[in-house]
Design an enzyme around this catalytic site. Structure first.
Site, short mmCIF file in Angstrom:
data_model
loop_
_atom_site.label_atom_id
_atom_site.label_comp_id
_atom_site.label_asym_id
_atom_site.label_seq_id
_atom_site.Cartn_x
_atom_site.Cartn_y
_atom_site.Cartn_z
CE LYS A 263 -14.38 -27.77 -14.69
NZ LYS A 263 -13.27 -28.59 -15.15
NE ARG B 60 -13.75 -35.02 -7.90
CZ ARG B 60 -14.98 -34.54 -8.00
NH1 ARG B 60 -15.51 -34.31 -9.18
NH2 ARG B 60 -15.69 -34.29 -6.93
CD GLU C 290 -8.62 -31.27 -11.24
OE1 GLU C 290 -9.50 -31.80 -10.51
OE2 GLU C 290 -8.64 -31.34 -12.48
CE LYS D 253 -19.12 -29.49 -16.47
NZ LYS D 253 -18.67 -30.87 -16.50
P1 ATP Z 1 -17.58 -34.31 -15.13
O1 ATP Z 1 -18.36 -33.07 -14.81
O2 ATP Z 1 -18.40 -35.50 -15.31
O3 ATP Z 1 -16.40 -34.52 -14.22
P2 ATP Z 1 -15.93 -33.41 -17.14
O4 ATP Z 1 -14.71 -34.24 -17.21
O5 ATP Z 1 -16.39 -32.71 -18.36
O6 ATP Z 1 -17.10 -34.21 -16.58
P3 ATP Z 1 -15.16 -31.11 -15.96
O7 ATP Z 1 -15.81 -30.17 -16.89
O8 ATP Z 1 -13.71 -31.31 -16.11
O9 ATP Z 1 -15.80 -32.43 -15.95
O10 ATP Z 1 -15.54 -30.60 -14.48
C1 ATP Z 1 -15.47 -31.34 -13.32
C2 ATP Z 1 -14.05 -31.60 -12.87
O11 ATP Z 1 -13.35 -30.39 -12.61
C3 ATP Z 1 -13.95 -32.30 -11.55
O12 ATP Z 1 -14.15 -33.66 -11.67
C4 ATP Z 1 -12.55 -31.96 -11.09
O13 ATP Z 1 -11.64 -32.90 -11.57
C5 ATP Z 1 -12.24 -30.66 -11.77
N1 ATP Z 1 -12.03 -29.54 -10.86
C6 ATP Z 1 -11.04 -28.62 -10.97
N2 ATP Z 1 -11.11 -27.69 -10.03
C7 ATP Z 1 -12.16 -27.99 -9.25
C8 ATP Z 1 -12.76 -27.39 -8.11
N3 ATP Z 1 -12.27 -26.27 -7.57
N4 ATP Z 1 -13.86 -27.99 -7.59
C9 ATP Z 1 -14.37 -29.12 -8.13
N5 ATP Z 1 -13.85 -29.73 -9.21
C10 ATP Z 1 -12.76 -29.17 -9.78
#
Ligand code: ATP
Length: 610
Positions: A269, A274, A319, A442
């Site tokens: 992650k 994004r 990303e 996540k």
């Molecule tokens: P949301 O879940 O609403 O996006 P948030 O900003 O808290 O809220 P994050 O915890 O950052 O979200 O988790 C989702 C984000 O993680 C995705 O929108 C994306 O930008 C990022 N991301 C990074 N790596 C990945 C991956 N391998 N697959 C999907 N998303 C990823």
């Protein structure tokens, strides 16, 4: 913009806005909208939807905003109502609302009160229509450059002259960007489903179309003019963003795997921005998580997509992450923010280079992949991407084992990722556009904390630099002192924080200590380009202490198969006053790590939020 024949009085819209101000229940709101849409010719329903949403088009189109500040608006109202600007301002101050001021001035200037019937108005004036208002506002927005202020004022004044008091109030609020009538997308979709879908049961179909094409006006128009069957046929379209699929979160790896069905893809992650990348021939669009058009901010990514996406038409997701080309290390999200703040994009590209890690494919050459399972999407993505260092596929493994997930998680963190995304790959693992669900989970470190103290670590190896640091050293392998075993255990690779002159001097500083092999007192799993005898001490700070499977500091003490590491380490200065045995010890790092954990659990407990 050409006039459309079908039209309706904008007064109907103003009526709805006014009545909505007075009601509180969503059912009543939907009913009002149903009434409005019934009177709306299908040809202009898109415009009506945009006006309700307080905009002229979806934000992602990147078209100009109205661009009329309060001062200009006051001028336009004064011009339209024949009073001075000072009196417009005075009235606006006393009423606390420029829209209401315009309404009052209009009722005075027409000599009629608000209570007058629509009929008597229509006899008095040419009725203002949706198309007339919409098209004029578009012209206001499009007026750019020299002399545009006057054009904007003139157009607005003309519109306000023709408007009824109530219409004037809403036009002014619209222009101010304050048309807070509070009608959400869901309510609009419910109303559309009621009229055109035979009831709210049709709402999921409308929502699906909206998730695939983030343009509610367009979806409304397809529905109103072609019917529900046509809505079912809606597919992604290159150039129109798809609403992103979102992840749930859990903190127990066993539970996570169970939830996604055992077998899963575990991906890094990344801590970046994004990006939904659309490509059609040579044209590339990039949309953000919030569906803003961010193409202009990333000309380098546009170029990469153009050259490395092997498809005529494709929509992929990934990303964008800042990185240091000299060391290859990933940098935190804040680094991208610095880039965004720079005005000159070309120097920003050089100063803050980025890499793209793709993780999904949503559309390819006419085929909608959102309905395919993740393994199908993933293998197609592998086919379509011509991988290079800066444009590649997110690091991942496939596993059903908790310990493998945990190990991969630690590896991800130690390489600058925020954690991992665990993704279902079973038969129902479609891309759920616009939905937060359990197909993606996540797994982040459920804490965030600053590393407050610096540590003093010993150089035990060095890595050759790349790019601008070619021919020099780009990063150092740093170790803590294990005073029980009298050895040096690696903690991190540091490539940030050095000034140019520090780097220039490195070969000379390291020379007396360079070795062909690992020094017997150094314990390392990592192989640097050159080994260095433990002699030189440097002060280091980082974002936080983490666990890492690759570093040997206090290996197995906190966790059986991990050592302690520092996330985003930065060089501060040399400490020639310290001998290697004066460096921070492995045990001290264990303590610091435990302190950090205590602080974190103490902090996060009350809210249960991470
Ligand atoms: P949301 O879940 O609403 O996006 P948030 O900003 O808290 O809220 P994050 O915890 O950052 O979200 O988790 C989702 C984000 O993680 C995705 O929108 C994306 O930008 C990022 N991301 C990074 N790596 C990945 C991956 N391998 N697959 C999907 N998303 C990823």
């Amino acid at each position: 913009m050409s006039s459309r024949q079908a039209d309706m009085p904008v007064g109907l819209l103003a009526d709805v806005f006014e009545r909505i101000e007075a009601i509180t229940s969503r059912t009543q709101m939907t009913a009002l909208l149903v009434g409005l849409f019934k009177q709306t010719p299908p040809e202009i329903i898109d415009r009506v939807v945009y006006l309700i949403q307080g905009r002229l088009w979806p934000d992602w189109k990147g078209l100009p905003e109205i661009g009329v500040g309060e001062k200009l608006l006051v001028k336009a109202i004064a011009l339209a109502t024949g009073v001075t600007e000072a009196s417009v301002e005075g009235l606006s101050k006393s009423l606390g609302d420029l829209g209401k001021a315009a309404e009052q001035l209009k009722s005075k200037s027409t000599g009629r009160s608000q209570g007058v019937t629509l009929l008597s108005y229509t006899q008095q004036r040419t009725e203002l229509t949706v198309n007339r208002v919409y098209e004029t506002l578009v012209r206001v927005a499009m007026a750019q450059g020299e002399g545009s202020k006057d054009i904007k004022i003139r157009l607005l004044a003309g519109l306000l002259k023709e408007a009824s008091p109530k219409e004037a109030k809403f036009i002014v609020r619209f222009v101010e960007g304050r048309l807070r009538v509070g009608i959400g997308e869901a309510t609009i979709m419910d109303a559309l489903a009621t009229i055109y879908g035979g009831g709210v049961a049709a709402r999921p179909l409308i929502e699906r179309a909206y998730n695939l094409r983030a343009d509610l006006g367009e979806v409304a128009k397809i529905l109103a003019s072609k019917g529900l069957e046509a809505v079912k046929e809606v597919r992604p379209e290159v150039g129109t963003p798809i609403r992103p699929m979102l992840a749930e979160r859990l903190s127990d790896p066993g539970e996570i795997l169970e939830k996604v069905g055992g077998d899963a893809f575990i991906e890094y992650k990344y801590d970046g921005e994004r990006a939904q990348i659309h490509k059609k021939g040579d044209k590339v669009w990039i949309f953000s998580r919030r569906l803003e058009n961010i193409t202009q901010q990333y000309p380098d990514v546009v170029e990469l997509a153009r050259n490395h996406l092997k498809a005529d038409e494709a929509i992929v997701e990934g990303e964008i992450v800042a990185y240091d080309p000299e060391t290859g290390e990933l940098k935190p999200f804040q680094e991208l923010m610095h880039r965004k703040r720079k005005h000159d994009i070309h120097s920003a590209i050089k100063e803050y280079p980025v890499k793209v890690f793709l993780f999904d494919l949503l559309y390819l050459n006419g085929h909608d992949y959102t309905v395919e399972t993740l393994p199908v999407r993933r293998s197609k993505l592998e086919e379509v991407v011509d991988k290079v260092e800066e444009f590649t596929i997110a690091e991942y493994i496939r596993t059903n084992k908790v310990d493998e997930l945990e190990k991969f998680f630690l590896k991800a963190i130690s390489e600058g990722a925020e954690g991992v995304m665990v993704k279902a790959l079973h038969g129902d693992s479609i891309y759920q556009a616009g939905t937060r669900g359990w197909l993606w989970i996540k797994f982040k470190r459920d804490y965030r904390s600053e590393m407050v103290d610096t540590v003093d670590l010993v150089v035990v190896g060095a890595f050759h630099g790349k790019g601008r640091r070619g021919g020099k050293y780009g990063a150092l392998l740093m170790a803590a002192y294990n005073d029980e075993k009298d050895v040096f255990e690696t903690v991190c690779k540091v490539g940030s924080g050095f000034k140019d002159e520090d780097l220039d001097k490195l070969p000379e500083i390291l020379k007396p200590y360079m070795r062909d092999r690992r020094h017997p007192r150094v314990v390392a799993n990592m192989e640097p380009d050159v080994w260095v005898e433990p002699a030189l001490v440097a002060e280091i700070i980082g974002a936080e202490l983490t666990l890492s499977p690759v570093h040997t500091c206090a290996y197995g003490k906190v966790k059986s198969d991990a050592g302690i590491s520092i996330r985003f380490p930065r060089f501060i200065r040399w400490r020639p006053d310290k001998s290697p045995e004066d460096a921070t010890t492995s045990n001290e790092l264990v303590e610091m790590y435990q302190q950090q954990l205590k602080k974190i659990t103490g902090e996060t407990k009350p809210s249960e939020e991470a």
